[in-house]
Scaffold this motif. Sequence first.
Motif, PDB file in Angstrom:
ATOM      1  N   GLN A 384       0.756  -1.213  -0.109  1.00 34.68           N
ATOM      2  CA  GLN A 384       0.034  -0.102  -0.080  1.00 34.68           C
ATOM      3  C   GLN A 384       0.906   1.349   0.019  1.00 34.68           C
ATOM      4  O   GLN A 384       1.971   1.238   0.498  1.00 34.68           O
ATOM      5  CB  GLN A 384      -0.906  -0.190   1.248  1.00 34.68           C
ATOM      6  N   LEU A 385       0.312   2.229  -0.451  1.00 32.04           N
ATOM      7  CA  LEU A 385       1.006   3.691  -0.480  1.00 32.04           C
ATOM      8  C   LEU A 385       0.951   4.125   0.909  1.00 32.04           C
ATOM      9  O   LEU A 385       0.115   3.777   2.001  1.00 32.04           O
ATOM     10  CB  LEU A 385       0.254   4.553  -1.250  1.00 32.04           C
ATOM     11  N   ARG A 392       2.768   5.366  -6.834  1.00 31.58           N
ATOM     12  CA  ARG A 392       2.384   3.636  -7.228  1.00 31.58           C
ATOM     13  C   ARG A 392       3.360   3.596  -8.554  1.00 31.58           C
ATOM     14  O   ARG A 392       2.979   4.212  -9.428  1.00 31.58           O
ATOM     15  CB  ARG A 392       1.086   3.719  -7.535  1.00 31.58           C
ATOM     16  N   THR A 394       4.211   1.291 -11.750  1.00 29.77           N
ATOM     17  CA  THR A 394       3.850   0.298 -12.258  1.00 29.77           C
ATOM     18  C   THR A 394       5.105  -0.143 -13.453  1.00 29.77           C
ATOM     19  O   THR A 394       5.391   0.881 -13.997  1.00 29.77           O
ATOM     20  CB  THR A 394       2.728   0.183 -12.837  1.00 29.77           C
ATOM     21  N   LEU A 462       0.855   7.826 -10.419  1.00 32.27           N
ATOM     22  CA  LEU A 462       1.223   6.938 -11.144  1.00 32.27           C
ATOM     23  C   LEU A 462       2.701   7.006 -11.917  1.00 32.27           C
ATOM     24  O   LEU A 462       3.041   8.027 -12.501  1.00 32.27           O
ATOM     25  CB  LEU A 462       0.292   6.388 -11.874  1.00 32.27           C
ATOM     26  N   ALA A 494       2.727  -3.499  -9.608  1.00 39.78           N
ATOM     27  CA  ALA A 494       2.336  -2.495  -8.507  1.00 39.78           C
ATOM     28  C   ALA A 494       3.390  -2.566  -7.164  1.00 39.78           C
ATOM     29  O   ALA A 494       3.445  -3.414  -6.352  1.00 39.78           O
ATOM     30  CB  ALA A 494       1.007  -2.944  -7.851  1.00 39.78           C
ATOM     31  N   ALA A 496       5.221   0.387  -4.388  1.00 39.54           N
ATOM     32  CA  ALA A 496       5.300   1.880  -3.695  1.00 39.54           C
ATOM     33  C   ALA A 496       6.601   2.265  -3.631  1.00 39.54           C
ATOM     34  O   ALA A 496       7.606   1.707  -3.174  1.00 39.54           O
ATOM     35  CB  ALA A 496       4.795   1.635  -2.217  1.00 39.54           C
TER      36      ALA A 496
END
Length: 509
Positions: A384-385, A392, A394, A462, A494, A496
């Motif tokens: 999780q952030l 985030r 990717t 993102l 995904a 962080a």
Amino acid sequence: MLKATRRGAKLFVVDPRRTSSAQFADRWLGLNVGSDIALSNTIAREIIHSGLAHHEFIENGTSDYAEYVASVEEWTLEKGEVITGVPAEAIRAVAHAYAKADKAQLCWTLGITEHHNAVDNVLALINLALLTGHVGRWGSGLAPLRGQNNVQGGGDMGAIPNKLPGFQDIEHDGPARAKFEAAWGIPITPKYGWHLTQMFEAMERKELTTLYVIGENPAQSEADINHARHLLEGLEFMVVQDILFTKTAAMADVVLPASAAWCETEGTVTNSERRVQRVRKALYAPGAARDDLAIISDLARRMGSDWGEPSSEDMWNELRSLSPMHTGMSYARIEALGGIQWPCRDESDPGAPFLHGRLWEKDEALKGRRAPFAIVIDDPPVEQLSPEYPLRLTTGRRLDSYNTGVQTESFASPLRRSESLDLAPEDGVKYGVTEGERVRVISRRGCVEAPVRFDNGLRAGLAFMTLHFPDQVDINQLTIEANDPKSGTAEFKACAVRIEKLSGTNGRT
């Protein structure tokens, strides 16, 4: 796909990034990373509540529908919008267009499968196809688009830990196992093997101490790469068989130079639509490089099993004798027909242009198991952030480059550019960085340095990077080792991160 849009087909693209494909789409649904199941369940509920479910197909060819309906009931358009970040109106439009279409296909690649709940992501898409009857008919279906040449063929040939060639179960299909035992003259242990993630776990436990790597570069491609390299360095013995000298080959005890299968060997290739085609030798392998089949046959001979010098056609004919889905595919027929789609069960069978047509047969004629709906639960990314790691990240690919870049770095491309940290322009302002400035990118596992590049196809919050240039920017120092328990796929899509300005310089290159 683009050709189809020019003929009038509608294209909907679901992707956290507004990619080049999304720019051609009738609609782009820019969902939050890892909210694929939430989106699928919301679409399903809208289809059901709008009376667009294909009840004739559902009643005839599926099972567990009532339980599935109950599981998606909470996924209103409003809730879907909050979780996915996609406007409710856009979700509704896609749901209605898909359900009402005469023909529709769901196509996906690693954006669906490189998550800790990869299999459930795919099951969510299968649910939508069953709900609307877009399966088992010409022009409709589910299409996992393969990321590499002949990935499908590798699976067909048994290069997966739970299946014999032809997808025959190694534990539960006793007659198939007996057939292979008779052909090969050895007993086959009825036990599933390890997939790649389980192999690394076994290395950590010291249960796997020897590795034979063919055509893969795990020393640069694995998530949490520092940990992966530590495990590879701890092996007692490693053999690498490849066409180029990879970072993994540099760690090996023995390197076997192989040939490029697409142009230096005879054989077959199977594409994403299950079409088996012939591959013919066009060039001789350079230097000491040898055909994979010759290398493996020689190894077998030195280990006490003399296979002679089998040709690719000899091996293919053995496969045809053992795999019912390939029985009718002689080299001569494959060549004459320009390829054949499995299953092809005898010499008069033209092959199958689509699968699962049996699900449309009426109850009395329906053979085999009904297709089950699966209850799948929204499960966000493992990492999780937080205030410390607010972005985030990717990861993915670019059109001009291939995987860890070992092959594509050897030639120039006018499309290719160096690795960068791609950010939304708003994040450039937020973090006080400028385009071209080198920054430090930090996750809970490692850090790298990269120049910033602004991308209007990214939403605020993102970031995007590729795996193509690990010698420049080793991004898998950042990615998380969390993986799907069913497929073993790591959550490359995904993690962080935070970014830091490099002290004492403006960081420009």
